[in-house]
Enzyme design. Structure first.
Site, PDB file in Angstrom:
ATOM      1  N   ALA A  96       0.825  -1.222   0.000  1.00  0.00           N
ATOM      2  CA  ALA A  96       0.000   0.000   0.000  1.00  0.00           C
ATOM      3  C   ALA A  96       0.852   1.262   0.000  1.00  0.00           C
ATOM      4  O   ALA A  96       0.363   2.355  -0.291  1.00  0.00           O
ATOM      5  CB  ALA A  96      -0.918   0.001   1.218  1.00  0.00           C
ATOM      6  N   LYS A 133     -22.878  -8.644  -1.993  1.00  0.00           N
ATOM      7  CA  LYS A 133     -23.351  -8.707  -3.392  1.00  0.00           C
ATOM      8  C   LYS A 133     -24.835  -8.455  -3.509  1.00  0.00           C
ATOM      9  O   LYS A 133     -25.302  -7.936  -4.523  1.00  0.00           O
ATOM     10  CB  LYS A 133     -22.991 -10.023  -4.054  1.00  0.00           C
ATOM     11  CG  LYS A 133     -23.641 -11.223  -3.434  1.00  0.00           C
ATOM     12  CD  LYS A 133     -22.664 -11.916  -2.575  1.00  0.00           C
ATOM     13  CE  LYS A 133     -23.242 -12.580  -1.369  1.00  0.00           C
ATOM     14  NZ  LYS A 133     -22.209 -13.188  -0.549  1.00  0.00           N
ATOM     15  N   GLU A 160     -24.780 -17.582   3.845  1.00  0.00           N
ATOM     16  CA  GLU A 160     -25.326 -16.263   4.144  1.00  0.00           C
ATOM     17  C   GLU A 160     -26.092 -16.338   5.463  1.00  0.00           C
ATOM     18  O   GLU A 160     -26.466 -17.432   5.906  1.00  0.00           O
ATOM     19  CB  GLU A 160     -26.303 -15.846   3.032  1.00  0.00           C
ATOM     20  CG  GLU A 160     -25.673 -15.697   1.661  1.00  0.00           C
ATOM     21  CD  GLU A 160     -24.565 -14.664   1.655  1.00  0.00           C
ATOM     22  OE1 GLU A 160     -24.843 -13.501   1.935  1.00  0.00           O
ATOM     23  OE2 GLU A 160     -23.410 -15.020   1.379  1.00  0.00           O
ATOM     24  N   ASP A 220     -28.030 -16.175  -4.327  1.00  0.00           N
ATOM     25  CA  ASP A 220     -26.673 -15.652  -4.154  1.00  0.00           C
ATOM     26  C   ASP A 220     -25.869 -15.775  -5.461  1.00  0.00           C
ATOM     27  O   ASP A 220     -25.253 -14.820  -5.915  1.00  0.00           O
ATOM     28  CB  ASP A 220     -25.994 -16.417  -3.007  1.00  0.00           C
ATOM     29  CG  ASP A 220     -24.568 -15.988  -2.765  1.00  0.00           C
ATOM     30  OD1 ASP A 220     -24.367 -14.950  -2.108  1.00  0.00           O
ATOM     31  OD2 ASP A 220     -23.646 -16.680  -3.238  1.00  0.00           O
ATOM     32  N   LYS A 259     -24.487 -12.722  -7.993  1.00  0.00           N
ATOM     33  CA  LYS A 259     -23.082 -12.633  -8.415  1.00  0.00           C
ATOM     34  C   LYS A 259     -22.980 -12.650  -9.942  1.00  0.00           C
ATOM     35  O   LYS A 259     -22.182 -11.924 -10.533  1.00  0.00           O
ATOM     36  CB  LYS A 259     -22.284 -13.789  -7.805  1.00  0.00           C
ATOM     37  CG  LYS A 259     -22.129 -13.665  -6.293  1.00  0.00           C
ATOM     38  CD  LYS A 259     -21.606 -14.963  -5.699  1.00  0.00           C
ATOM     39  CE  LYS A 259     -21.370 -14.854  -4.204  1.00  0.00           C
ATOM     40  NZ  LYS A 259     -21.144 -16.147  -3.562  1.00  0.00           N
ATOM     41  N   GLY A 300     -15.974 -18.262   2.956  1.00  0.00           N
ATOM     42  CA  GLY A 300     -15.164 -18.509   4.151  1.00  0.00           C
ATOM     43  C   GLY A 300     -14.388 -17.264   4.554  1.00  0.00           C
ATOM     44  O   GLY A 300     -14.212 -16.332   3.766  1.00  0.00           O
TER      45      GLY A 300
HETATM   46  N1  HSE Z   1     -22.631 -17.545   1.038  1.00  0.00           N
HETATM   47  C1  HSE Z   1     -21.678 -17.302   0.006  1.00  0.00           C
HETATM   48  C2  HSE Z   1     -21.280 -18.628  -0.604  1.00  0.00           C
HETATM   49  C3  HSE Z   1     -20.487 -16.608   0.598  1.00  0.00           C
HETATM   50  O1  HSE Z   1     -21.593 -19.671  -0.033  1.00  0.00           O
HETATM   51  O2  HSE Z   1     -20.688 -18.634  -1.664  1.00  0.00           O
HETATM   52  C4  HSE Z   1     -19.633 -15.943  -0.403  1.00  0.00           C
HETATM   53  O3  HSE Z   1     -20.302 -14.973  -1.133  1.00  0.00           O
END
Ligand code: HSE
Length: 433
Positions: free
Chosen positions: A34, A106, A191, A202, A206, A303
């Protein structure tokens, strides 16, 4: 000596704690990248009294977002709270008070991205979000920067670690769906509301973000056809295995004739191919660019530390000024991004069917007849001898030759109406390459 950059961490759950740990434990290394020392000045959390595995340096922990947003010594905030509210209000408060923001949320970006990015631009601030997609895999930078010379033709990936963890534990250990989901929650993959992992929400959010980066269009995530893994069971995974496949929750976006075909759904992937070998909480993304050809990215997608890795990289980018340049010079999540023209998803591929039928003479002929009526040719059939009574129903598993998914769906609807059916059929696409 240059003054350190002071960071405020909002949310000390799985990811927030990982970010604090990394910023503290790797401070020297991070400083080299940095060009300045980066220190955690304060954390804001919902419950101050809760025991923490990772202490906040200096013990500055409180519950009012204004302790960060109104602290002039803090220039960067890591917003690591999931869900839409209070995350959205917190982001607005931070931007309006001059903080650059780094986030892993996200859902917030997929739902309110253009509005929040507009606000950031208005206040001359940046929002960085590498951690929002595919955890530790630097896919946002790869598509947005490193592959920027390419017209992206397609993206195919496993974007949800929790569902991938569930599917691989079931196929490898015969584990029970509900038990593995619990384990995924304990391991910090899921989540706060794990139904968003298993129902495909999810992964779809993404995919909408990746599609924006790759194709420059804005796709409301809820318009993307989506099926989760809740309808799958161990028998299905075993039948797929018998045929040489694994089942994965696959997100696809591909471009043709000015339209985008997008979907998130469980699909069969051939054993030995990279998607099939993506196990546990790993994610994978395969991208085809017109100049670079096919690229494959693989790494932990959920994770604590993999996600913290992406958040801290974004904090460094923000401190160095790279995030601001990207933000200023590109129309990232601009409110006037063109809307995507979504193509009807009618893929031409092989299909895997599991049909529960009564075990009586003529049943197979009836089913194959209905498939034939819809122009669907059968590649192989499995029916194991069952001990259950014929009328309770036995599974008939069929692999078709390549055909239009619309034709299979019509055939399955007709099959499900027939009097030989004992339970709803399952139909999954097969990704052979
Ligand atoms: N809950 C999400 C997953 C965590 O299992 O991929 C990462 O975005």
């Amino acid at each position: 000596m240059t003054e350190p950059v002071r960071v405020g961490v909002v949310g000390m759950g799985t990811v927030g704690s990982g970010v604090v740990r990394l910023l503290v434990e790797s401070a020297d290394h991070i400083e080299r990248h940095a060009g300045r020392r980066i220190v955690v000045e304060r954390a804001v959390v919902k419950d101050v009294a809760k025991a923490r595995s990772v202490p906040v340096p200096g013990g500055k922990i409180s519950s009012d977002i204004r302790d960060i947003s109104r602290d002039p010594s803090i220039s960067v905030a890591a917003l690591l709270v999931g869900g839409l509210e209070p995350a959205r209000s917190m982001m607005i408060e931070l931007l309006e008070n001059g903080k650059d923001v780094v986030t892993a949320n996200k859902a917030l970006l997929a739902e309110h991205g253009p509005e929040l990015f507009e606000l950031a631009r208005k206040h001359g601030r940046s929002i960085a979000f590498e951690a929002a997609v595919a955890g530790g895999i630097p896919i946002v930078a790869a598509i947005g920067e490193c592959l920027a010379a390419n017209r992206i033709e397609s993206i195919r990936g496993i974007l949800n670690g929790t569902s991938n963890f569930i599917l691989t534990r079931m196929e490898e250990d015969g584990a029970n769906y509900a038990d593995v989901l619990k384990l995924a929650q304990q391991k910090g993959f899921a989540e706060a509301d794990p139904s968003m992992d298993v129902d495909g929400t999810d992964a779809t959010q993404k995919l909408a973000i990746l599609a924006h980066l790759a194709f420059g269009v804005w796709v409301p995530w809820a318009e993307i056809p989506r099926t989760g893994i809740e309808g799958l069971d161990l028998d299905l995974l075993n039948y797929a295995g018998e045929l040489g496949y694994r089942i994965r929750l696959v997100a696809v976006a591909s471009r043709s004739d000015g339209k985008l075909a997008m979907r998130v759904a469980p699909a069969l992937v051939k054993i030995g191919t990279p998607l099939a070998e993506t196990r546990g909480a790993y994610n994978a993304v395969s991208i085809v660019g017109d100049a670079v050809g096919r690229m494959f990215f693989h790494g932990l997608g959920a994770g604590q530390m993999p996600t913290a890795s992406a958040v801290v990289a974004d904090i460094i980018d923000t401190v160095v000024g790279r995030a601001a340049i990207t933000f200023r010079t590109t129309g990232l999540l601009a409110a006037d991004s063109p809307a995507a023209k979504l193509a009807d998803v009618d893929s031409h591929e092989r299909h895997f069917l599991r049909i529960n039928v009564s075990d009586r003479p003529g049943v197979l002929a009836k089913i194959t007849g209905l498939l034939g009526d819809h122009g669907i040719s059968i590649a192989s059939v499995i029916q194991h001898a069952e001990t259950a009574s014929a009328d309770a129903g036995v599974p008939l598993v069929i692999m078709t030759h390549a055909c239009a998914s619309s034709a299979v769906q019509k055939a399955v609807a007709a099959i499900d109406k027939s009097d030989v059916i004992r339970g709803k059929s399952v139909c999954l696409g097969v990704l052979d390459e």
